[in-house]
Motif scaffolding. Sequence first.
Motif, short mmCIF file in Angstrom:
data_model
loop_
_atom_site.label_atom_id
_atom_site.label_comp_id
_atom_site.label_asym_id
_atom_site.label_seq_id
_atom_site.Cartn_x
_atom_site.Cartn_y
_atom_site.Cartn_z
N UNK A 332 0.85 -1.19 0.00
CA UNK A 332 0.00 0.00 0.00
C UNK A 332 0.88 1.24 0.00
N UNK A 333 0.34 2.37 -0.45
CA UNK A 333 1.13 3.61 -0.46
C UNK A 333 1.53 4.01 0.95
N UNK A 334 0.68 3.67 1.93
CA UNK A 334 1.03 3.97 3.32
C UNK A 334 2.27 3.17 3.75
N UNK A 335 2.35 1.90 3.30
CA UNK A 335 3.52 1.08 3.62
C UNK A 335 4.77 1.63 2.93
N UNK A 336 4.60 2.05 1.68
CA UNK A 336 5.74 2.63 0.95
C UNK A 336 6.23 3.89 1.64
#
Length: 409
Positions: A332-336
């Motif tokens: 997810x973009x949050x993980x990135x």
Amino acid sequence: MNRILKYHLLCAIVAFAGFTAVAQDTSSELLGHWPLNQTLIDVSGNGLNGTADGPVVYEDDWQGRSNGAARFNGSNTSVALPYSDLSNLGEDFSISAWIKVASFPTTSSSFFFSTMDAVEGVRTFGAGFGINTTSNNGRNARSLVLFLGTSRWEWDVWTSEASSIQENTWHHVTVTVQGTSSNSTNVQFYIDGQVQPGLHWTGNPERSTNWGTNLQSHRIGTSYTATSPGYLFWYYDGSVADLRVYSRVLTSADVAAVQAGSPSTGGGGSNDLWTKNDNGSIYFLDNVGIGTGTPAYKLTVDGEVRAKEVKIVVDVDAVPDYVFDPQYNLRSLEEVEAYIRQESHLPNIPSAAEVAASGLDLGAMNLKLLEKVEELTLYILEHQQQIQSQETEIADLLRRLELKPSLDQ
């Protein structure tokens, strides 16, 4: 210009043109070429590379170059050449090499090149070029020898003049064979450039040559009848260098050119470093450094490299098409974002410290960048879907707002 001067000038031009043609002809119809200078590679361009069978070692060649010749011990060393191109040497062929005989065999013959094979008690196959000890059946002792197979349980055998080969002496040797399909094959030997007619033995009448040998019978440093393994395994005791096989008859001028034009090698100190192949390319025996004396890779350049095109061969499984697999675990973009805040670089991309320490692998990095591009494509497609969904919701809300006044009336 007077006529005599014109005549001599014309002779010089013709002689030079003829010399040039001969020099170029040493690669014409070359079936295989093994320099045997610390490598078993066939430099003819035909890819007939050898594989050592037993402890093949290397020693100084006829010019004193270190490791320029292969040394066979006469008991258990040879080089295997299992290629169908050697199963039939054709109607006409020639074999040449530099040899230094350490000792003649105690019985009969031994071979430094052979495609000889046999069905024991039935028929013989192929060709063998080597040295002969005995003088039975009209053979000359201490000479070169050529064996050719026949469709019967017998060999055709030719030898050079008696005592024409000396032990512990380098000789350039060639055999030319013309008309193998006839019962009167023309065989000539060349020893150090001097031609000698081949003497056919009295063991049996001449017959046409029988080809079609077992691939495992193709050897340097011995003969090996792979179809009937117990029949013939005659090891050569001595050194061999610059072995060549042609699918044509070499002329005396060709033989001289081959003898004079043996493989170009270079380097210094204790080892030759490169071999010039017959197709004009250069084969390096070790790592190559440009601008550095300590190359750790096949090619190390300390400086800039300029090229019109660079092609990198990669494993097809490494190409990141796997990103588009439905089972791919896309972060997810949050993980990135969390990863970037902690590591200061993208996931699965080397850090600046790693690049500084180990360098940048262009092939791997291009694939990783492609992986990121494909991941970005998935993010864009996902956001496009979200935008379309939001646009649908907004349009629905606007419709409701437009309908509300009429409902209130």
